[in-house]
Write an enzyme that holds these catalytic residues in place. Sequence first.
Site, PDB file in Angstrom:
ATOM      1  N   ASP A  25      16.119  48.791   9.442  1.00 19.99           N
ATOM      2  CA  ASP A  25      15.346  49.703   9.928  1.00 19.99           C
ATOM      3  C   ASP A  25      13.752  49.929   9.874  1.00 19.99           C
ATOM      4  OD1 ASP A  25      15.892  53.523   9.929  1.00 19.99           O
ATOM      5  OD2 ASP A  25      15.286  52.223  11.664  1.00 19.99           O
ATOM      6  N   LYS A  80       9.924  46.649  13.506  1.00 22.06           N
ATOM      7  CA  LYS A  80      10.759  46.117  14.589  1.00 22.06           C
ATOM      8  C   LYS A  80      10.675  44.412  14.582  1.00 22.06           C
ATOM      9  CE  LYS A  80      12.135  50.165  14.303  1.00 22.06           C
ATOM     10  NZ  LYS A  80      13.193  50.437  12.904  1.00 22.06           N
ATOM     11  N   ASP A 104      18.812  49.100  13.466  1.00 27.72           N
ATOM     12  CA  ASP A 104      18.583  50.330  14.232  1.00 27.72           C
ATOM     13  C   ASP A 104      17.367  50.020  15.357  1.00 27.72           C
ATOM     14  OD1 ASP A 104      17.131  53.498  13.559  1.00 27.72           O
ATOM     15  OD2 ASP A 104      18.485  53.052  14.986  1.00 27.72           O
ATOM     16  N   GLU A 121      16.971  59.312  17.898  1.00 31.44           N
ATOM     17  CA  GLU A 121      17.472  60.392  16.980  1.00 31.44           C
ATOM     18  C   GLU A 121      16.635  61.589  17.428  1.00 31.44           C
ATOM     19  OE1 GLU A 121      16.187  57.414  15.744  1.00 31.44           O
ATOM     20  OE2 GLU A 121      14.393  57.563  14.538  1.00 31.44           O
TER      21      GLU A 121
HETATM   22  C1  LIG Z   1       7.957  45.058   5.856  1.00 29.69           C
HETATM   23  N1  LIG Z   1       8.715  46.267   5.296  1.00 29.69           N
HETATM   24  N2  LIG Z   1       9.446  46.212   4.104  1.00 29.69           N
HETATM   25  C2  LIG Z   1       9.835  47.436   4.067  1.00 29.69           C
HETATM   26  C3  LIG Z   1       9.379  48.207   4.786  1.00 29.69           C
HETATM   27  C4  LIG Z   1       9.568  49.728   5.233  1.00 29.69           C
HETATM   28  C5  LIG Z   1       8.544  50.050   5.978  1.00 29.69           C
HETATM   29  C6  LIG Z   1       8.967  51.859   6.112  1.00 29.69           C
HETATM   30  O1  LIG Z   1      10.039  52.463   6.118  1.00 29.69           O
HETATM   31  C7  LIG Z   1       8.302  52.032   7.604  1.00 29.69           C
HETATM   32  C8  LIG Z   1       6.990  52.753   8.208  1.00 29.69           C
HETATM   33  C9  LIG Z   1       6.752  53.086   9.329  1.00 29.69           C
HETATM   34  C10 LIG Z   1       7.724  52.492  10.565  1.00 29.69           C
HETATM   35  C11 LIG Z   1       8.897  51.989  10.132  1.00 29.69           C
HETATM   36  C12 LIG Z   1      10.005  51.437  11.170  1.00 29.69           C
HETATM   37  N3  LIG Z   1      10.606  52.392  11.875  1.00 29.69           N
HETATM   38  C13 LIG Z   1      10.100  52.563  13.082  1.00 29.69           C
HETATM   39  O2  LIG Z   1       8.895  52.192  13.597  1.00 29.69           O
HETATM   40  C14 LIG Z   1      10.936  53.612  13.964  1.00 29.69           C
HETATM   41  C15 LIG Z   1      10.340  54.347  14.975  1.00 29.69           C
HETATM   42  C16 LIG Z   1      10.886  55.064  15.819  1.00 29.69           C
HETATM   43  C17 LIG Z   1      10.078  55.514  17.187  1.00 29.69           C
HETATM   44  C18 LIG Z   1      10.801  55.914  18.373  1.00 29.69           C
HETATM   45  C19 LIG Z   1      10.276  56.473  19.317  1.00 29.69           C
HETATM   46  C20 LIG Z   1       8.940  57.053  19.259  1.00 29.69           C
HETATM   47  F1  LIG Z   1       8.400  57.557  20.162  1.00 29.69           F
HETATM   48  C21 LIG Z   1       8.284  56.894  18.112  1.00 29.69           C
HETATM   49  C22 LIG Z   1       9.195  56.217  16.951  1.00 29.69           C
HETATM   50  C23 LIG Z   1      12.265  55.648  15.680  1.00 29.69           C
HETATM   51  C24 LIG Z   1      12.956  54.791  14.543  1.00 29.69           C
HETATM   52  O3  LIG Z   1      14.210  55.215  14.399  1.00 29.69           O
HETATM   53  C25 LIG Z   1      12.140  53.948  13.794  1.00 29.69           C
HETATM   54  O4  LIG Z   1      12.815  53.381  12.632  1.00 29.69           O
HETATM   55  C26 LIG Z   1       9.267  51.505   8.572  1.00 29.69           C
HETATM   56  C27 LIG Z   1       7.628  49.530   6.832  1.00 29.69           C
HETATM   57  C28 LIG Z   1       7.914  48.222   6.539  1.00 29.69           C
HETATM   58  C29 LIG Z   1       8.394  47.283   5.982  1.00 29.69           C
HETATM   59 MG   LIG Z   2      15.069  53.502  12.847  1.00 34.83          MG
END
Ligand SMILES: Cn1ncc2cc([C@H](O)c3cccc(CNC(=O)c4cc(-c5ccc(F)cc5)cc(O)c4O)c3)ccc21
Ligand SMILES: [Mg+2]
Length: 214
Positions: free
Chosen positions: A141, A144, A169, A199
């Site tokens: 998650d 992407k 996800d 969500e």
């Molecule tokens: C390398 N590395 N290692 C650990 C690690 C941890 C992170 C952070 O936890 C992190 C920060 C920012 C974004 C995310 C990804 N999640 C998303 O981008 C997402 C978007 C949307 C959505 C959907 C529609 C929209 F209009 C806007 C956002 C719905 C969703 O459920 C999501 O999970 C994860 C990042 C890289 C990492």
């Molecule tokens: Mg997600």
Amino acid sequence: TQSTRPQRMLAAVQKNATRGDPRSVVKAIDQFCRQKEWAMNVGDEKGCILDSVVSEVNPATVLELGTYCGYSTVRIASLLPPHAKLITLEFNPDNAVIARQVIAWAGLEDKIQLVEGASGDWIPKMKEEFGVKTFDLVFLDHWKDRYLPDTKLMEECGLLRKGSILLADNVICPGTPDYLEYVRNSPRYKSQYFKSHLEYTKVEDGLEKSVFLG
Ligand SMILES: Cn1ncc2cc([C@H](O)c3cccc(CNC(=O)c4cc(-c5ccc(F)cc5)cc(O)c4O)c3)ccc21
Ligand SMILES: [Mg+2]
């Protein structure tokens, strides 16, 4: 100074959830995101699918890539058997600060190890740092465009065994096309799509469950 959305989410948990009650923490976050501010937690609809996969797998070792505020971390950990362990990776220190407090409010610190850093850096060190052999379940998650490279990295590092489950996800929205193509066409995986919604919205999204065949 202006608070952040994760800080406001934590405040909603501390105001509306009962300490030591993971389900009330999940409910408080969902209520906050429905009534106050959208946030990118897996949410309740996809969360129920997540619950059913976790219950079916009954994993002893879980890896979560992307903690964010700890919603899915708490949701998964609340269903784990007594000595099971969940390792969750979060690269953003501000998110980690919030997630640790959400996890603590749920009373699940003993089951969860939150590791600060990027998946690409930590996956190769899992065995030596945490004494992990293989993961029974991985919940993807995070960014992407990291789903596919990190899956290949987990294969190369021997972190997956015959029967390990990957649950991803957002395979539709925002979408993970290269990952989907890989797990759906590789002879090393058996994949299944669980149609749902992004969500807290009516937009289509879903979870992809892939069994590693070894
Ligand atoms: C390398 N590395 N290692 C650990 C690690 C941890 C992170 C952070 O936890 C992190 C920060 C920012 C974004 C995310 C990804 N999640 C998303 O981008 C997402 C978007 C949307 C959505 C959907 C529609 C929209 F209009 C806007 C956002 C719905 C969703 O459920 C999501 O999970 C994860 C990042 C890289 C990492
Ligand atoms: Mg997600």
